[in-house]
Design a protein around this motif. Structure first.
Motif: not given
Length: 98
Positions: A63-79
Motif C-alpha cells: 500500500w506504500a513503498p515500505g507499507g505492507r498488509a496481510t489478509w485472507s479470504y473468510g467465509r462469505e457473510q453475504v452470499a
C-alpha cells in the motif's frame, strides 16, 4: 461492497501507523483493492498481491513503498460477496508473523 473483519494484531498495528500512513492505506483499499475484489480478484499490478510463503491462504499487498498488509479470504457473510480478514499491517517485518 465487500465485507471485512480485522484481527486484533491488525488493529494494534494500525494504531502504530501515523495518520498519514493510515490515510494512504485506506485510500489504496478504496481505490484499488475493493475494485479488484469486485472483479473477482483481478487486482492492479501496483498492489503486488501475492501469497505469503509458508502461510497458505494468506496474501500480502503493498500500500506504500515500505507499507505492507496481510489478509485472507473468510467465509462469505453475504452470499456472493467476498469477505476479507485483515491480519497485519506495517512494514516488511509483519511478514514474519502474517
Amino acid at each position: 461492497m465487500p465485507t471485512y473483519e480485522t484481527l486484533s494484531r491488525f488493529t494494534a498495528d494500525l494504531h502504530r501507523l501515523t495518520p498519514e500512513q493510515r490515510r494512504a492505506f485506506h485510500r489504496v483499499v478504496a481505490r484499488a483493492f475493493v475494485p479488484g475484489l469486485r472483479t473477482g480478484g483481478r487486482f492492479p499490478a501496483g498492489l503486488r498481491i501475492k501469497g505469503v510463503r509458508r502461510t497458505p491462504g494468506v496474501y500480502e499487498l503493498t500500500w506504500a513503498p515500505g507499507g505492507r498488509a496481510t489478509w485472507s479470504y473468510g467465509r462469505e457473510q453475504v452470499a456472493g460477496v467476498p469477505h476479507v480478514i485483515w491480519r497485519r499491517i506495517g512494514g516488511h517485518d509483519i511478514l514474519n508473523g502474517p
